[in-house]
Design a protein around this motif. Structure first.
Motif, PDB file in Angstrom:
ATOM      1  N   ASN A   1       9.050  29.901   5.027  1.00 29.17           N
ATOM      2  CA  ASN A   1       9.156  30.849   5.822  1.00 29.17           C
ATOM      3  C   ASN A   1      10.491  31.636   5.248  1.00 29.17           C
ATOM      4  N   PHE A   2      11.376  31.019   4.895  1.00 30.15           N
ATOM      5  CA  PHE A   2      12.753  31.533   4.441  1.00 30.15           C
ATOM      6  C   PHE A   2      12.453  32.421   3.085  1.00 30.15           C
ATOM      7  N   VAL A   3      11.344  32.421   2.412  1.00 30.85           N
ATOM      8  CA  VAL A   3      11.006  33.215   1.249  1.00 30.85           C
ATOM      9  C   VAL A   3      10.148  34.402   1.860  1.00 30.85           C
ATOM     10  N   ASP A   4      11.002  35.488   2.410  1.00 27.22           N
ATOM     11  CA  ASP A   4      10.236  36.178   3.631  1.00 27.22           C
ATOM     12  C   ASP A   4      10.428  37.748   2.711  1.00 27.22           C
ATOM     13  N   LEU A   5       9.361  38.205   2.354  1.00 26.40           N
ATOM     14  CA  LEU A   5       9.168  39.390   1.761  1.00 26.40           C
ATOM     15  C   LEU A   5       8.481  40.532   2.712  1.00 26.40           C
ATOM     16  N   ASP A   6       8.775  41.615   2.502  1.00 28.54           N
ATOM     17  CA  ASP A   6       8.450  42.811   3.084  1.00 28.54           C
ATOM     18  C   ASP A   6       8.060  44.031   2.371  1.00 28.54           C
ATOM     19  N   ARG A   7       7.079  44.677   2.776  1.00 29.67           N
ATOM     20  CA  ARG A   7       6.649  46.256   2.117  1.00 29.67           C
ATOM     21  C   ARG A   7       6.359  47.241   3.031  1.00 29.67           C
ATOM     22  N   SER A   8       7.142  47.203   4.034  1.00 35.76           N
ATOM     23  CA  SER A   8       6.853  48.010   5.180  1.00 35.76           C
ATOM     24  C   SER A   8       7.963  49.263   5.473  1.00 35.76           C
ATOM     25  N   VAL A   9       8.990  49.081   4.406  1.00 33.96           N
ATOM     26  CA  VAL A   9      10.162  50.020   5.041  1.00 33.96           C
ATOM     27  C   VAL A   9      10.239  51.348   4.303  1.00 33.96           C
ATOM     28  N   ILE A  10      10.727  51.081   3.050  1.00 34.77           N
ATOM     29  CA  ILE A  10      10.988  52.423   2.070  1.00 34.77           C
ATOM     30  C   ILE A  10      10.232  51.738   0.679  1.00 34.77           C
ATOM     31  N   THR A  11       9.635  52.464   0.163  1.00 37.61           N
ATOM     32  CA  THR A  11       9.221  52.457  -1.298  1.00 37.61           C
ATOM     33  C   THR A  11       9.617  53.517  -2.276  1.00 37.61           C
ATOM     34  N   PRO A  12      10.614  53.434  -2.722  1.00 39.41           N
ATOM     35  CA  PRO A  12      10.940  54.580  -3.784  1.00 39.41           C
ATOM     36  C   PRO A  12       9.743  54.636  -4.875  1.00 39.41           C
ATOM     37  N   PRO A  13       9.908  55.967  -5.538  1.00 45.69           N
ATOM     38  CA  PRO A  13       9.189  56.166  -6.778  1.00 45.69           C
ATOM     39  C   PRO A  13       9.532  55.079  -7.732  1.00 45.69           C
ATOM     40  N   PHE A  14       8.509  54.509  -8.385  1.00 47.45           N
ATOM     41  CA  PHE A  14       8.638  53.605  -9.620  1.00 47.45           C
ATOM     42  C   PHE A  14       8.869  52.405  -9.092  1.00 47.45           C
ATOM     43  N   MET A  15       8.695  51.981  -7.716  1.00 48.12           N
ATOM     44  CA  MET A  15       9.082  50.568  -7.265  1.00 48.12           C
ATOM     45  C   MET A  15       7.947  49.770  -6.388  1.00 48.12           C
ATOM     46  N   SER A  16       6.776  50.397  -6.581  1.00 50.92           N
ATOM     47  CA  SER A  16       5.772  49.973  -5.636  1.00 50.92           C
ATOM     48  C   SER A  16       5.504  48.578  -5.677  1.00 50.92           C
ATOM     49  N   GLN A  17       5.764  48.010  -6.918  1.00 55.62           N
ATOM     50  CA  GLN A  17       5.423  46.635  -7.221  1.00 55.62           C
ATOM     51  C   GLN A  17       6.379  45.692  -7.450  1.00 55.62           C
TER      52      GLN A  17
END
Length: 350
Positions: free
Chosen positions: A200-216
């Motif tokens: 659980n300490f390797v906690d990743l999130d995709r829900s806040v801000i996604t700048p151009p060129f950074m989606s993956q």
């Protein structure tokens, strides 16, 4: 008329009938201006801003000399107003109309209408270092996050961040929500992550801000100084584990050393500013094992992850194309984690 003015140590805002205390300071002209801007993204690994001053020039030149907003979540005003507006490091920065510091101390602050307006009116935005979990926790689904997305995708202004501010600007954020599971350690490190990448300490999130060129793209900071190479490979593997649209072949990462920034222009070409290194990673071979409670095994014949490494310079070094993930002016390495011995996984560079 130019002036320096502290807009109250506490600015009382009325939102939905409730008073919220947001601390806001402005150096320069307090009236809004409109200038022609260009998008750019600077990802700094922490440490001295003076050491990557060329990256600051890159951002400021794209601001058109307009209004700069600095966001903080570390409980203080800091010194970016004088650093930028007065150029107190004598770096030859472009003159700007104003620099405003906004101190975010709660989710309510991130939903302040006045904060939203100040950010939307900015010609440049910068996120200071601090605690990236506070940024993520407070900004998620907020008016501030929406305003930041507007700046990057519609208004097209330069945006940057250092340390926790860089972490926030990934498409896949490491949240730093949890402490290390190991005794006598605070920060999660390479050993923690490759020993249990699904913890659980390797906690990743995709829900806040996604700048151009950074989606993956996942990021990491203070990189070489804290031996985080294996940690970042573990983050990449965890992203593959978490999301069905992420695989070993499309997961990517960017890391910056302290005093170093990777700066990307509006066409997706990056240079590395400063005295350390910038790192561009992409999965190269399938992950052999990422399983709950097991160590990571991402070996691929010692070619699991392809890393392009660029040493920075004051004026910007290398050229990396974010569109096809190729570069010039750097060198190629292959990174891997040998987890065959589950109790003693090893990170290596080939």
């Amino acid at each position: 008329m130019k002036m320096q003015k502290m807009l109250g140590s506490v600015l009382a805002l009325m939102i939905s009938g409730q008073a919220l205390a947001v601390q806001i300071w402005t150096t320069g002209n307090t009236a809004n201006v409109s200038r022609t801007t260009q998008f750019g993204l600077c990802l700094a690994g922490g440490g001295s801003d003076d050491e990557w001053s060329g990256g600051w020039k890159h951002m400021l030149s794209r601001s058109g000399g307009g209004d700069v907003v600095v966001i903080r979540a570390d409980g203080r005003r800091g010194g970016y107003e004088s650093f930028i507006y007065s150029d107190d490091g004598n770096h030859g920065f472009q003159t700007v109309d104003s620099v405003t510091t906004i101190l975010i101390e709660s989710a309510s602050d991130a939903n302040s209408t006045q904060v939203e307006t100040l950010v939307r009116d900015a010609e440049m935005l910068f996120f200071a270092g601090g605690d990236q979990w506070l940024y993520i926790n407070w900004f998620r689904n907020s008016k501030l996050a929406s305003a930041v997305s507007y700046l990057m995708t519609t208004k097209k202004v330069p945006v940057g961040g250092t340390s926790a501010g860089m972490a926030l600007l990934a498409g896949i954020d490491y949240t730093a929500r949890y402490l290390s599971p190991s005794p006598n350690k605070d920060l999660v490190d390479t050993a923690d992550v490759i020993n249990d990448p699904t913890g659980n300490f390797v906690d990743l999130d995709r829900s806040v801000i996604t700048p151009p060129f950074m989606s993956q793209v996942v990021t990491d900071t203070h990189f070489s100084e804290r031996d985080r190479e294996g940690r970042l490979v573990g983050f990449m593997a965890r992203a593959d584990y978490n999301w069905s649209d992420i695989s070993y072949s499309n997961i990517k990462a960017i890391a910056s050393d302290e005093g170093t920034a990777v700066c990307i222009d509006n066409a997706g070409y990056a240079k590395v500013y400063g005295y350390g290194y910038g790192f561009f990673l992409k999965g190269n071979k399938p992950i052999e094992r990422i399983q709950s409670g097991k160590s990571l095994d991402w070996y691929g014949g010692r070619q699991a992850v392809k890393a392009y490494v660029v040493r920075g310079s004051l004026g910007g070094a290398g050229s990396f194309n974010m569109n096809n993930w190729t570069g010039t002016g750097g060198s190629t390495e292959y990174w891997w984690v040998d987890g065959y011995n589950e109790r003693r996984p090893r990170f290596g560079i080939n």
